[in-house]
Design a protein around this motif. Structure first.
Motif, PDB file in Angstrom:
ATOM      1  N   PRO A 108     -17.630 -74.052  27.284  1.00 26.35           N
ATOM      2  CA  PRO A 108     -18.285 -72.949  26.582  1.00 26.35           C
ATOM      3  C   PRO A 108     -18.420 -73.233  25.101  1.00 26.35           C
ATOM      4  O   PRO A 108     -17.539 -73.849  24.494  1.00 26.35           O
ATOM      5  N   GLU A 109     -19.568 -72.795  24.539  1.00 23.76           N
ATOM      6  CA  GLU A 109     -19.809 -72.986  23.113  1.00 23.76           C
ATOM      7  C   GLU A 109     -19.244 -71.809  22.341  1.00 23.76           C
ATOM      8  O   GLU A 109     -19.283 -70.677  22.793  1.00 23.76           O
ATOM      9  N   TYR A 114     -13.204 -62.600  24.646  1.00 27.22           N
ATOM     10  CA  TYR A 114     -14.057 -61.853  25.569  1.00 27.22           C
ATOM     11  C   TYR A 114     -14.560 -60.548  24.947  1.00 27.22           C
ATOM     12  O   TYR A 114     -15.740 -60.211  25.051  1.00 27.22           O
ATOM     13  N   GLY A 115     -13.664 -59.806  24.278  1.00 26.60           N
ATOM     14  CA  GLY A 115     -14.086 -58.552  23.659  1.00 26.60           C
ATOM     15  C   GLY A 115     -15.134 -58.768  22.596  1.00 26.60           C
ATOM     16  O   GLY A 115     -16.092 -57.983  22.475  1.00 26.60           O
ATOM     17  N   GLU A 116     -14.999 -59.836  21.822  1.00 29.83           N
ATOM     18  CA  GLU A 116     -16.000 -60.158  20.800  1.00 29.83           C
ATOM     19  C   GLU A 116     -17.330 -60.543  21.428  1.00 29.83           C
ATOM     20  O   GLU A 116     -18.402 -60.194  20.911  1.00 29.83           O
ATOM     21  N   ARG A 119     -19.048 -57.284  22.527  1.00 27.45           N
ATOM     22  CA  ARG A 119     -19.607 -56.558  21.378  1.00 27.45           C
ATOM     23  C   ARG A 119     -20.819 -57.277  20.802  1.00 27.45           C
ATOM     24  O   ARG A 119     -21.759 -56.639  20.310  1.00 27.45           O
ATOM     25  N   SER A 120     -20.820 -58.593  20.872  1.00 31.91           N
ATOM     26  CA  SER A 120     -21.940 -59.349  20.312  1.00 31.91           C
ATOM     27  C   SER A 120     -23.226 -59.142  21.103  1.00 31.91           C
ATOM     28  O   SER A 120     -24.317 -59.349  20.576  1.00 31.91           O
ATOM     29  N   ILE A 121     -23.106 -58.731  22.366  1.00 34.36           N
ATOM     30  CA  ILE A 121     -24.307 -58.485  23.176  1.00 34.36           C
ATOM     31  C   ILE A 121     -25.121 -57.349  22.572  1.00 34.36           C
ATOM     32  O   ILE A 121     -26.349 -57.443  22.437  1.00 34.36           O
ATOM     33  N   ALA A 122     -24.446 -56.262  22.185  1.00 38.71           N
ATOM     34  CA  ALA A 122     -25.151 -55.156  21.536  1.00 38.71           C
ATOM     35  C   ALA A 122     -25.747 -55.596  20.206  1.00 38.71           C
ATOM     36  O   ALA A 122     -26.857 -55.192  19.837  1.00 38.71           O
ATOM     37  N   HIS A 123     -25.017 -56.434  19.478  1.00 40.07           N
ATOM     38  CA  HIS A 123     -25.512 -56.936  18.191  1.00 40.07           C
ATOM     39  C   HIS A 123     -26.793 -57.750  18.390  1.00 40.07           C
ATOM     40  O   HIS A 123     -27.753 -57.618  17.606  1.00 40.07           O
ATOM     41  N   LEU A 124     -26.819 -58.569  19.420  1.00 37.73           N
ATOM     42  CA  LEU A 124     -28.024 -59.356  19.696  1.00 37.73           C
ATOM     43  C   LEU A 124     -29.217 -58.456  20.011  1.00 37.73           C
ATOM     44  O   LEU A 124     -30.333 -58.693  19.545  1.00 37.73           O
ATOM     45  N   SER A 253     -26.394 -67.252  27.379  1.00 39.67           N
ATOM     46  CA  SER A 253     -25.927 -66.381  28.463  1.00 39.67           C
ATOM     47  C   SER A 253     -25.923 -64.920  28.025  1.00 39.67           C
ATOM     48  O   SER A 253     -26.259 -64.025  28.803  1.00 39.67           O
ATOM     49  N   ARG A 254     -25.534 -64.660  26.769  1.00 36.29           N
ATOM     50  CA  ARG A 254     -25.532 -63.281  26.283  1.00 36.29           C
ATOM     51  C   ARG A 254     -26.954 -62.753  26.091  1.00 36.29           C
ATOM     52  O   ARG A 254     -27.238 -61.590  26.379  1.00 36.29           O
TER      53      ARG A 254
END
Length: 321
Positions: A108-109, A114-116, A119-124, A253-254
């Protein structure tokens, strides 16, 4: 395989509706695995060939979806509905073993927890306008696709057809002809750009509903419409995913999560809208429901094109000379 009694009752592994629902939830929860292959393939592919690779992988995925309709219809008629699930379970076990030894190892890059990551999915979704555009258009395309397929069995059961689920499943094989163009859509995306392919895909899908409305009462009209609809939806899907995978390589993936969640929400909405149109206005209602979703997709594509064009024109004026 055990013989099932004619009344369909059996003492198999799902003796109650509650257990069937639980198994269905598990299938939905783990079914996303198939869509993890796409960003993985995009990562492995050279940038100049990413569209072709995504199109090739996606064509296999969609062929499985469409051909499963026909296979499950025949198996269910011959051996009962439980036999379909036994066959699927054996196929999935075989696939799991094959993937374990065929896919290359990948680290994985990034170093996010996991929690971050969640949360980053909403940010994207909030910070990537191309992702939002692709997700909305993809959802509307799949919604129009689902409006047709969710109501086809009802339409074929009416005069003059009087066909059952088996014939409706055969249309999945016809639709596979459109899916075979997915690699072509990937190559077109590599040459002309994904925005061009998305616009062409939406127009093609709109044309399919024109054929459904004008000639849907003939078998050849349905066949032509199915091919056009599947071609348009799959070409748009390939181009959309090619666009989003190029945004942030380490977050593919996100990005795919945002896109696919919206995509399937659009499919659920389209199924409900198509059923509503059928229950109130028959086949005309289905055609209107599908076409409206595609008009929304075309409007989003046009609006984003105009917005970006205006921004490019205004940018030099705002820059110091």
């Amino acid at each position: 395989m055990r013989h099932l009694r004619p009344d369909g009752d059996d003492d198999g592994l799902a003796p109650s509706l509650a257990l069937i629902n639980a198994a269905g939830f598990a299938v939905g929860l783990t079914g996303i695995t198939a869509h993890l292959i796409l960003p993985f393939a995009a990562k492995l592919a050279p940038p100049q060939e990413r569209g072709r690779v995504v199109g090739t992988v996606l064509s296999g995925l969609l062929l499985g979806i469409l051909l499963a309709r026909a296979v499950s219809g025949f198996v269910g008629d011959l051996f009962g509905w439980r036999a379909v699930y036994w066959m699927a379970a054996m196929a999935l076990c075989t696939l799991a073993i094959a993937l374990r030894y065929a896919l290359p190892y990948d680290r994985p890059e990034g170093g996010l927890r996991y929690g971050e990551l969640v949360r980053s999915i909403a940010h994207l979704a909030l910070t990537q306008p191309v992702l939002r555009e692709a997700a909305i258009i993809g959802g509307m395309l799949f919604g129009a696709f689902s409006s047709f397929w969710a109501t086809l069995v009802f339409f074929l059961a009416t005069p003059p057809w009087h066909y059952g689920p088996r014939v409706a499943g055969l249309f999945g094989i016809i639709g596979a002809a459109g899916v075979l163009f997915a690699p072509w859509a990937g190559r077109l995306t590599d040459r002309k750009g994904p925005a061009f392919t998305v616009a062409l895909a939406i127009v093609t899908a709109i044309a399919s509903y024109g054929v459904f409305y004008a000639a849907g009462c003939s078998i050849w009209g349905l066949v032509a419409g199915v091919v056009l609809l599947d071609l348009g939806v799959q070409a748009g899907h390939v181009a959309n995913q090619t666009r989003i995978y190029a945004l942030i390589p380490e977050a593919r993936s996100r990005l795919n999560t945002v896109y696919m969640v919206t995509y399937f929400l659009g499919g659920a909405f389209g199924s409900a809208l198509g059923a509503y149109g059928w229950s109130h206005w028959g086949w005309t209602g289905v055609c209107v429901a599908g076409a409206l979703q595609l008009v929304v997709a075309l409007a989003v594509r046009g609006w984003m094109h105009l917005t970006r064009s205006a921004a490019r024109v205004a940018e030099p004026e705002a820059s110091p000379v």
